[in-house]
Design an enzyme around this catalytic site. Sequence first.
Site, PDB file in Angstrom:
ATOM      1  N   ARG A  99      -8.661  -0.706   4.438  1.00 18.96           N
ATOM      2  CA  ARG A  99      -7.737   0.295   3.895  1.00 18.96           C
ATOM      3  C   ARG A  99      -6.384  -0.318   3.588  1.00 18.96           C
ATOM      4  O   ARG A  99      -5.658   0.184   2.730  1.00 18.96           O
ATOM      5  CB  ARG A  99      -7.519   1.424   4.908  1.00 18.96           C
ATOM      6  N   ILE A 110       7.250   7.201  17.224  1.00 13.83           N
ATOM      7  CA  ILE A 110       6.941   7.943  15.991  1.00 13.83           C
ATOM      8  C   ILE A 110       5.668   8.778  16.151  1.00 13.83           C
ATOM      9  O   ILE A 110       5.648   9.959  15.814  1.00 13.83           O
ATOM     10  CB  ILE A 110       6.774   6.982  14.784  1.00 13.83           C
ATOM     11  N   LYS A 170       0.835  -1.218   0.000  1.00 16.60           N
ATOM     12  CA  LYS A 170       0.000   0.000   0.000  1.00 16.60           C
ATOM     13  C   LYS A 170       0.866   1.263   0.000  1.00 16.60           C
ATOM     14  O   LYS A 170       0.654   2.159  -0.812  1.00 16.60           O
ATOM     15  CB  LYS A 170      -0.906  -0.010   1.242  1.00 16.60           C
ATOM     16  N   ASN A 171       1.811   1.330   0.924  1.00 19.77           N
ATOM     17  CA  ASN A 171       2.554   2.585   1.089  1.00 19.77           C
ATOM     18  C   ASN A 171       3.622   2.802   0.019  1.00 19.77           C
ATOM     19  O   ASN A 171       4.255   3.852  -0.021  1.00 19.77           O
ATOM     20  CB  ASN A 171       3.146   2.672   2.499  1.00 19.77           C
ATOM     21  N   ASP A 208       4.257   0.729  12.321  1.00 14.83           N
ATOM     22  CA  ASP A 208       3.099   0.053  11.729  1.00 14.83           C
ATOM     23  C   ASP A 208       2.960  -1.407  12.188  1.00 14.83           C
ATOM     24  O   ASP A 208       1.992  -2.074  11.825  1.00 14.83           O
ATOM     25  CB  ASP A 208       3.166   0.112  10.190  1.00 14.83           C
ATOM     26  N   CYS A 222      -5.171  13.039  13.069  1.00 11.00           N
ATOM     27  CA  CYS A 222      -5.865  11.773  12.824  1.00 11.00           C
ATOM     28  C   CYS A 222      -5.780  10.914  14.074  1.00 11.00           C
ATOM     29  O   CYS A 222      -5.243  11.333  15.096  1.00 11.00           O
ATOM     30  CB  CYS A 222      -5.329  11.063  11.585  1.00 11.00           C
ATOM     31  N   ARG A 273       0.204  14.663  13.289  1.00 13.53           N
ATOM     32  CA  ARG A 273       0.689  14.459  11.932  1.00 13.53           C
ATOM     33  C   ARG A 273       0.676  15.727  11.066  1.00 13.53           C
ATOM     34  O   ARG A 273      -0.025  15.787  10.040  1.00 13.53           O
ATOM     35  CB  ARG A 273      -0.084  13.318  11.255  1.00 13.53           C
ATOM     36  N   ARG A 304      -5.072  10.625   4.385  1.00 12.24           N
ATOM     37  CA  ARG A 304      -4.051  11.680   4.489  1.00 12.24           C
ATOM     38  C   ARG A 304      -3.021  11.611   3.370  1.00 12.24           C
ATOM     39  O   ARG A 304      -2.471  12.631   2.966  1.00 12.24           O
ATOM     40  CB  ARG A 304      -3.281  11.552   5.795  1.00 12.24           C
TER      41      ARG A 304
HETATM   42  N1  EPU Z   1       6.094  14.840  10.930  1.00 14.81           N
HETATM   43  C1  EPU Z   1       6.162  16.177  11.223  1.00 14.81           C
HETATM   44  N2  EPU Z   1       6.038  17.063  10.189  1.00 14.81           N
HETATM   45  C2  EPU Z   1       5.887  16.665   8.903  1.00 14.81           C
HETATM   46  C3  EPU Z   1       5.836  15.294   8.616  1.00 14.81           C
HETATM   47  C4  EPU Z   1       5.935  14.393   9.654  1.00 14.81           C
HETATM   48  O1  EPU Z   1       6.299  16.576  12.383  1.00 14.81           O
HETATM   49  O2  EPU Z   1       5.785  17.518   8.020  1.00 14.81           O
HETATM   50  C5  EPU Z   1       6.211  13.845  12.032  1.00 14.81           C
HETATM   51  C6  EPU Z   1       4.951  12.989  12.194  1.00 14.81           C
HETATM   52  O3  EPU Z   1       3.963  13.642  12.958  1.00 14.81           O
HETATM   53  C7  EPU Z   1       5.517  11.757  12.850  1.00 14.81           C
HETATM   54  C8  EPU Z   1       6.902  11.621  12.193  1.00 14.81           C
HETATM   55  O4  EPU Z   1       7.195  12.908  11.668  1.00 14.81           O
HETATM   56  O5  EPU Z   1       5.664  11.970  14.215  1.00 14.81           O
HETATM   57  C9  EPU Z   1       7.017  10.614  11.089  1.00 14.81           C
HETATM   58  O6  EPU Z   1       5.893  10.719  10.225  1.00 14.81           O
HETATM   59  P1  EPU Z   1       5.975  10.435   8.666  1.00 14.81           P
HETATM   60  O7  EPU Z   1       5.835  11.718   7.938  1.00 14.81           O
HETATM   61  O8  EPU Z   1       7.159   9.602   8.374  1.00 14.81           O
HETATM   62  O9  EPU Z   1       4.652   9.580   8.447  1.00 14.81           O
HETATM   63  P2  EPU Z   1       3.772   9.584   7.134  1.00 14.81           P
HETATM   64  O10 EPU Z   1       4.643   9.794   5.970  1.00 14.81           O
HETATM   65  O11 EPU Z   1       2.603  10.487   7.327  1.00 14.81           O
HETATM   66  C10 EPU Z   1       4.005   7.043   6.592  1.00 14.81           C
HETATM   67  C11 EPU Z   1       3.070   5.887   6.393  1.00 14.81           C
HETATM   68  C12 EPU Z   1       2.462   5.495   7.733  1.00 14.81           C
HETATM   69  C13 EPU Z   1       3.599   5.119   8.679  1.00 14.81           C
HETATM   70  C14 EPU Z   1       4.582   6.283   8.810  1.00 14.81           C
HETATM   71  C15 EPU Z   1       5.797   5.970   9.647  1.00 14.81           C
HETATM   72  C16 EPU Z   1       2.268   6.211   4.145  1.00 14.81           C
HETATM   73  C17 EPU Z   1       1.146   6.554   3.238  1.00 14.81           C
HETATM   74  N3  EPU Z   1       2.025   6.278   5.454  1.00 14.81           N
HETATM   75  O12 EPU Z   1       3.217   8.112   7.131  1.00 14.81           O
HETATM   76  O13 EPU Z   1       1.650   4.346   7.489  1.00 14.81           O
HETATM   77  O14 EPU Z   1       3.079   4.811   9.951  1.00 14.81           O
HETATM   78  O15 EPU Z   1       5.043   6.672   7.494  1.00 14.81           O
HETATM   79  O16 EPU Z   1       6.487   4.887   9.138  1.00 14.81           O
HETATM   80  O17 EPU Z   1       3.347   5.867   3.701  1.00 14.81           O
HETATM   81  C18 EPU Z   1      -0.117   2.827   7.885  1.00 14.81           C
HETATM   82  O18 EPU Z   1       0.157   2.282   6.801  1.00 14.81           O
HETATM   83  O19 EPU Z   1      -0.912   2.308   8.730  1.00 14.81           O
HETATM   84  C19 EPU Z   1       0.500   4.112   8.211  1.00 14.81           C
HETATM   85  C20 EPU Z   1      -0.002   4.935   9.141  1.00 14.81           C
END
Ligand code: EPU
Length: 416
Positions: free
Chosen positions: A395, A325, A22-23, A303, A115, A120, A91
Amino acid sequence: MDKIIIEGSRPLNGTVPISGAKNAALPILAATLLAGGVHRLHNIPLLRDIRTAKTLLYHLGATFEEGDPLSVHTDNVDGQEAPYDLVKTMRASVLVLGPLVARFKKARVSLPGGCAIGARPINLHLGGLERLGVNIELKHGYVEASAKRLSGNHIYFDIPTVTGTANLMMAAVLAEGQTILENAAREPEVVELARCLISMGGSIQGAGTSVITIEGVSELRPMDHTIMPDRIEAATYLTAAGITRGSITITPCIPDHIEAVIHKLEQAGMEFQISDDSITGIGNEVIRGIDIKTNPYPGFPTDMQAQIMAMMCLAQGQSIITEKIFENRFMHVSELKRMGADISIEGNTAIVRGRPKLQGAPVMATDLRASASLVLAGLAAEGVTEVSRVYHLDRGYTLLEEKLSAVGARIDRVKE
Ligand code: EPU
């Protein structure tokens, strides 16, 4: 709304086929916006989040020929807006921001808001785009991005962000000159996106390390890409073997991607047979308590935190599970407690005191991985577990009941 009913306490044995990730698929679908033409995507998983991503692309002007491969036609893309309705459903819709602004120099994308697992924010995505010369304004709940041209720059991420790294890679690939992303996310899904962008004519080095260098090009061509197997789905089924004291072979998979999880499951008493593209996980009668801290890749994935916690509820001894995280990713704890688990939470740490048994109960969850943890608990528990709000599972887990039934689970989906 559908419910999943599980009659637990049965060891699961057999082989589970693993679907496309998915990701990995979500950013790659967004990347189709970078080049007009016909993109061919193989092994796209059949999931709700993928349907949402396709709805968003359709809204922007893309069309599809269904099947495997899925063909995505992007010649007529002319929209630049990701509306609130779609972003609030998923998101990861913010992944269109980088590609839209790179190709059209303009995008309007709803701010996602918080969320179930944490606040996030997307400040790092936006700050990075500004460094590339994009003007960002926040108006009426939307990010309005515009640029005359995108110019390469040094971008340092305060936190390694997975979708932030993906968004910036997709913007920088069509920027003028060189971009260096420092403290970039190293997740396999980032590497997969980089491979895909390179196959489209992009120039990217260092994906998989914390420094990614991108030399902008003026144009990209459509991709023909096969999505890699889902490492979180794979690790979830291995944990199903552990928690039910069964034996499950997952295939196809990339064993390197789940090394951290395998290492922890071994500490918990499981045994593994690993080949190039399959892993057999064999559960042990005695589950040992283990300590876990989630971390960015190659650390233990957030995850998988909820799923491994379900297993630790049945361990001998205590486990300390620290979530580093997301600040609110313990929503499964109160539901696991309703099944008889002994867990207390202090800040971002859960202390799990293992018990000999869990009991089936009606439960519900507020996010995808929490739901998976309740399914795992239900597979091991005595009696019947009813998991509601199944749309969370849909999802991220393709054909969950079918895959589990095939290895001996008594699991059904019913309409509520
Ligand atoms: N963060 C910030 N500012 C930003 C972006 C992130 O403070 O602009 C913080 C977040 O709040 C969090 C940390 O950085 O504390 C890491 O978040 P990240 O941005 O890496 O998460 P994401 O890209 O929103 C993806 C996956 C998630 C997975 C996380 C961590 C996708 C679509 N989603 O989310 O997947 O948990 O990386 O590995 O790739 C899931 O599949 O169930 C899922 C939630």
